[in-house]
Design a protein around this motif. Structure first.
Motif, mmCIF file in Angstrom:
data_model
loop_
_atom_site.group_PDB
_atom_site.id
_atom_site.type_symbol
_atom_site.label_atom_id
_atom_site.label_comp_id
_atom_site.label_asym_id
_atom_site.label_seq_id
_atom_site.Cartn_x
_atom_site.Cartn_y
_atom_site.Cartn_z
ATOM 1 N N GLY A 37 0.785 -1.243 0.000
ATOM 2 C CA GLY A 37 0.000 0.000 0.000
ATOM 3 C C GLY A 37 0.813 1.288 0.000
ATOM 4 O O GLY A 37 0.274 2.363 0.264
ATOM 5 N N LYS A 38 2.099 1.195 -0.327
ATOM 6 C CA LYS A 38 2.947 2.401 -0.308
ATOM 7 C C LYS A 38 2.448 3.440 -1.330
ATOM 8 O O LYS A 38 2.306 4.613 -1.009
ATOM 9 C CB LYS A 38 4.417 2.025 -0.598
ATOM 10 N N SER A 39 2.170 2.968 -2.550
ATOM 11 C CA SER A 39 1.705 3.910 -3.590
ATOM 12 C C SER A 39 0.335 4.472 -3.223
ATOM 13 O O SER A 39 0.062 5.657 -3.453
ATOM 14 C CB SER A 39 1.586 3.221 -4.947
ATOM 15 N N THR A 40 -0.504 3.625 -2.656
ATOM 16 C CA THR A 40 -1.842 4.076 -2.254
ATOM 17 C C THR A 40 -1.725 5.204 -1.232
ATOM 18 O O THR A 40 -2.414 6.226 -1.332
ATOM 19 C CB THR A 40 -2.629 2.879 -1.657
ATOM 20 N N LEU A 41 -0.816 5.035 -0.285
ATOM 21 C CA LEU A 41 -0.617 6.074 0.734
ATOM 22 C C LEU A 41 -0.067 7.357 0.102
ATOM 23 O O LEU A 41 -0.526 8.458 0.403
ATOM 24 C CB LEU A 41 0.319 5.536 1.835
#
Ligand SMILES: Nc1ncnc2c1ncn2[C@@H]1O[C@H](COP(=O)(O)OP(=O)(O)OP(=O)(O)O)[C@@H](O)[C@H]1O
Length: 231
Positions: free
Chosen positions: A54-58
Motif C-alpha cells: 500500500g505504499k503507492s496508495t498512501l
C-alpha cells in the motif's frame, strides 16, 4: 546570578500531511488502515514494506492533500515519449507560464529556460541527453528525467514512488540525497532499506494493512526490518 527569561511557548509546527482514522481503499477493498499519521515540515520519510502493501496508495492520498505544494514523482513516470528530455523537464513548470509562452517554447526553447534545465541536469548526469527523445533513453535515464522534472518545479515537498528505480546502487544514494536536499519535506516509497536508512530521517514500515513501526531512522533495528520483510 543567572538571569532566566521566559522563552515564548513553542508552537508545534503545522503538519504538511495529516491522516486520522483513515481506511485507504483500492477498488472498494481496504488496503491500509491508519489511525494517525502526521508528517512535519523538515522530515524526510521513507515508506518501506513488501510489494503490494500500500505504499503507492498512501502516497496518492498524501498527494491529494496539497498537490500545489508537491513535486510528484509517481511510479508510472508520466513522461511524454515523443518529446525531448528538455521539454519533459520544462513540463514541470507549464502552469507557471501562459499558453503562448509554452507553445513558443515547444517550437524553439527559450534560451533562459534551456540554461536552467541544462544546469539542473548536470548533477543528474543527463546534460548530454538534453535533446534526446524519451524513447531513446535507458530506464535509469528516464527515471532521472522524471526526477529533473520534479526538481524543476521547485516545490517545498517531494513525494516519490521508488524514485531511484533503474539507477545503480551508488548513483541511487547520490541521487536520492540530492533530491531530498532540494526539498524541505519528503516522503518516498523505497524497496532498498539500506538506502532509506542512509538518506531519510524517519522510517515507516507498512505490513499487513497497517503501520508496523514508525521511528526515527537511527532507532530502526535489524529486528524491525526482519519483522517487516518476514512472510
Ligand atoms: N488501480 C487499482 N485497482 C485495484 N487494486 C489496486 C489498484 N492499485 C493498486 N491496487 C491494489 O492495492 C494494493 C496496494 O497497492 P500499492 O500499489 O499501493 O502497493 P505498493 O506497496 O506501492 O506496491 P509496489 O511496491 O509493488 O509498488 C495491492 O494489493 C494492489 O494490488
Amino acid at each position: 546570578m543567572i538571569s532566566v527569561t521566559n522563552a515564548p511557548p513553542k508552537t508545534p509546527a503545522k503538519p504538511v500531511f495529516s491522516l486520522s482514522q483513515q481506511r485507504l481503499k483500492q477498488s472498494g477493498r481496504v488496503v491500509l488502515s491508519i489511525d494517525r499519521l502526521e508528517i512535519l515540515p523538515g522530515e524526510k520519510v521513507a515508506l518501506l514494506g513488501h510489494s503490494g502493501v500500500g505504499k503507492s496508495t498512501l502516497l496518492d492520498v498524501l498527494y491529494a492533500q496539497c498537490p500545489k505544494d508537491v513535486a510528484w514523482c509517481p511510479q508510472q513516470l508520466g513522461l511524454i515519449e515523443p518529446l525531448s528530455v528538455y521539454h519533459n523537464v520544462y513540463a514541470g513548470r507549464l502552469s507557471r507560464y501562459p499558453l503562448w509562452y509554452n507553445l513558443a517554447n515547444l517550437l524553439r526553447p527559450w534560451p533562459g529556460r534551456q540554461h536552467e534545465v541544462t544546469e539542473l541536469l548536470t548533477p543528474l548526469r543527463l546534460t548530454e541527453k538534453l535533446t534526446s527523445k524519451i524513447h531513446q533513453l535507458s530506464g535509469g535515464q528516464r527515471q532521472r528525467t522524471a526526477l529533473a522534472r520534479a526538481l524543476y518545479q521547485q516545490r517545498p515537498t517531494f513525494l516519490g514512488d521508488e524514485p531511484t528505480t533503474g539507477v545503480d546502487p551508488v548513483q541511487s544514494l547520490t541521487l536520492l540525497a540530492h533530491v531530498l536536499n532540494a526539498h524541505t519535506t519528503a516522503v518516498v516509497a523505497l524497496h532498498d532499506a539500506e538506502l532509506a536508512l542512509a538518506c531519510c530521517t524517519r522510517i515507516i514500515g507498512l505490513k499487513a494493512g497497517s503501520i508496523l513501526f514508525d521511528k526515527p531512522s537511527q532507532q530502526v533495528s535489524s529486528t524491525d526490518l526482519e519483522r517487516l520483510y518476514q512472510c
